[in-house]
Write an enzyme that holds these catalytic residues in place. Sequence first.
Site, short mmCIF file in Angstrom:
data_model
loop_
_atom_site.label_atom_id
_atom_site.label_comp_id
_atom_site.label_asym_id
_atom_site.label_seq_id
_atom_site.Cartn_x
_atom_site.Cartn_y
_atom_site.Cartn_z
N GLU A 12 32.20 -37.52 14.53
CA GLU A 12 32.87 -35.90 15.33
C GLU A 12 31.32 -35.37 15.93
O GLU A 12 30.84 -34.82 15.74
CB GLU A 12 33.56 -34.66 14.09
CG GLU A 12 33.90 -35.22 13.66
CD GLU A 12 34.43 -34.43 11.87
OE1 GLU A 12 34.08 -32.94 11.87
OE2 GLU A 12 35.69 -34.11 12.41
N GLU A 26 41.59 -38.87 10.47
CA GLU A 26 41.69 -38.44 9.16
C GLU A 26 43.08 -37.10 9.44
O GLU A 26 43.38 -36.26 10.56
CB GLU A 26 40.58 -37.51 8.75
CG GLU A 26 39.64 -38.35 8.23
CD GLU A 26 38.00 -37.42 8.15
OE1 GLU A 26 38.04 -36.55 8.30
OE2 GLU A 26 36.69 -38.18 8.45
#
Length: 352
Positions: A121, A266
């Site tokens: 991220e 995820e």
Amino acid sequence: MVMLPYTVAFLLLSSLQTVKIANSQSFIGINNGQVADNLPPPPSTTKLLQSTSIQKVRLYGSDPAIIKALANTGIGIVIGTANGDIPGLASDPNFAKSWINTNVLPFYPASNIILITVGNEVMTSNDQNLINKLLPAMQNVQNALNDASLGGKIKVSTVHPMGVLKQSEPPSSGSFDPSYGDLMKGLLEFHSANGSPFAINPYPYFAYRSDTRPETLAFCLSQPNAGQIDGNTKIKYMNMFDAQVDAVYSALNSMGFKNVEIVVAETGWPFKGDDNDVGPSIENAKAYNGDLIAHLRSIVGTPLMPGKSVDTFGPRSEQSFGLFKTDLTMVRTKFTCISLVFRVFNSQVFYS
């Protein structure tokens, strides 16, 4: 509980769409986290995984004990570099080579490493130094793999949150935030040139938190609902997961990279939350994970990617996204055997 450094963990959890790294099947996997002080030994976790149909594991780092414990199991392993390693990887090709020499070569091919994620991220981290050095770091890791004759066997990627999209509704209008501009284009050119996947973290739960109507919950959990129609394509979406993944596909397509595969790094649903949280529950987590796995196994794909399998991994190490405790016992035992999700030392495992 004393928390250990957040270094290892991430797994490919074939959650809905499955990145076609090796074939067109839908895989079941886990995200393996280590944010705890009472983790079971890696051999115990490996033994548990082998008793399930788990086929891929994602580590957020590159813990040698875990990688070694997975040797000769056939389980695909995703390993990752820390965000803090990105500047060194970007500026020094020898550092990238050393990283591969330390974290890959001693274990491969006995340990089936299939993907390396450079950072996690990073694009939404607000750290401009990391953002600017992400692509050069990925390129140097790829070059190090090429030099070791592993470039065609192990892929290189990075993981993004849904926040990299400027627009996601309706799915057909999905687009990347223009502020990423040339950098996003460069990342996608890298994926296209190397056949590596674009990794994304779609969480319908967080979409529900911003709209807690009962019909939204049903849509997010893939339970019976009226559906949502994309006004551009006239496609009716029956669940949020498909809508989010197709929004990513549309964003890729809008930039001319529709052939870049998508992997769901995820996803998941919490079984408990704070007192003022709405949505977290054992029943909702079971419903989300169960329907998701059934969807993946059906190989139906999404409306914009019909019949296409995408590897998906469960959530990282959030305390309430798993169903197994660190002692490898279930958080709660009254579940059907169809699609269970459990935590392995703060990791997600999806199986049926």
